[in-house]
Design a protein around this motif. Sequence first.
Motif, short mmCIF file in Angstrom:
data_model
loop_
_atom_site.label_atom_id
_atom_site.label_comp_id
_atom_site.label_asym_id
_atom_site.label_seq_id
_atom_site.Cartn_x
_atom_site.Cartn_y
_atom_site.Cartn_z
N LYS A 10 0.83 -1.19 0.00
CA LYS A 10 0.00 0.00 0.00
C LYS A 10 0.87 1.25 0.00
CE LYS A 10 -4.41 1.33 1.99
NZ LYS A 10 -5.45 0.98 2.98
N TRP A 13 2.27 2.06 -3.45
CA TRP A 13 1.31 2.72 -4.32
C TRP A 13 1.15 4.19 -3.93
CZ3 TRP A 13 -0.19 0.77 -8.78
CH2 TRP A 13 -0.17 -0.63 -8.96
N ILE A 31 -4.06 4.96 -12.33
CA ILE A 31 -3.68 3.60 -11.94
C ILE A 31 -2.73 2.99 -12.96
CG2 ILE A 31 -4.54 1.28 -11.45
CD1 ILE A 31 -7.17 2.69 -10.52
N LEU A 34 0.77 4.45 -12.59
CA LEU A 34 1.42 4.00 -11.36
C LEU A 34 1.86 2.54 -11.49
CD1 LEU A 34 -0.89 5.59 -8.63
CD2 LEU A 34 0.99 6.60 -9.93
N ALA A 35 1.02 1.73 -12.12
CA ALA A 35 1.37 0.33 -12.31
C ALA A 35 2.64 0.20 -13.13
CB ALA A 35 0.21 -0.41 -12.96
N PHE A 45 -3.05 -3.35 -7.90
CA PHE A 45 -3.57 -2.12 -7.28
C PHE A 45 -4.83 -2.44 -6.49
CE2 PHE A 45 -6.59 1.39 -7.32
CZ PHE A 45 -5.84 2.42 -6.78
N LEU A 55 -7.11 5.69 -3.08
CA LEU A 55 -5.67 6.00 -3.15
C LEU A 55 -5.44 7.48 -2.84
CD1 LEU A 55 -2.68 5.48 -3.91
CD2 LEU A 55 -3.33 5.98 -6.28
#
Length: 200
Positions: A10, A13, A31, A34-35, A45, A55
């Motif tokens: 967590k 992320w 997302i 970020l991935a 995620f 998030l």
Amino acid sequence: MAQRSAGPSKEDWVGAGLTALIEGGIESVRIERLAVSLGVSKGPFYWRFKNRAELLEAIIKFWKRDFTTLLIDQTREFATARERLVALAELSLVQRMGSVDVAQAECALRAWAARDPMPRAAAAEVDAARIDHLTKEFALAGAPQRLAGRLAKAVYVALLGLYMLRQYTPELADDQSFLTAVETALDVAEAARQRGARGI
């Protein structure tokens, strides 16, 4: 099937989200992006968060905790208000917290807050908590309540200004000048106590 305990945590992320916010604003906190930055697919995620909104809330909580509460907690062991405030000032000048540039993060979070009610409310809470803490410490150092509040705001505004200078005119971002301002404000608070003790 991959284990949910595997992959980015967590905190990973949240760190990636804050980095994206710094680099490209709130529109960059996506997302997919970020991935890619974490070297995984989007699937992991959703092991940590229900959605993007969750998030974003976690990024705000990180700001409140790591950039405010934990810094204050690290100074509680010191015996005097002067020692605590000087220690807090020095901690506030740390350039990086993990992989995050502190000044860049503060500026990015406030730029986001200027456009969105959710972070705007959080920024107001952060500002109020920081100023309240500083006010209490200046009062303990000897300043009357009204003066303590003014000294607190003066020091806090100076810190935010220093963070901005680090971004846009780093040649003017002088950490030692900020520390001198904190020491001077403490001198004013302590002098007020001495005047009060003498009945002036």
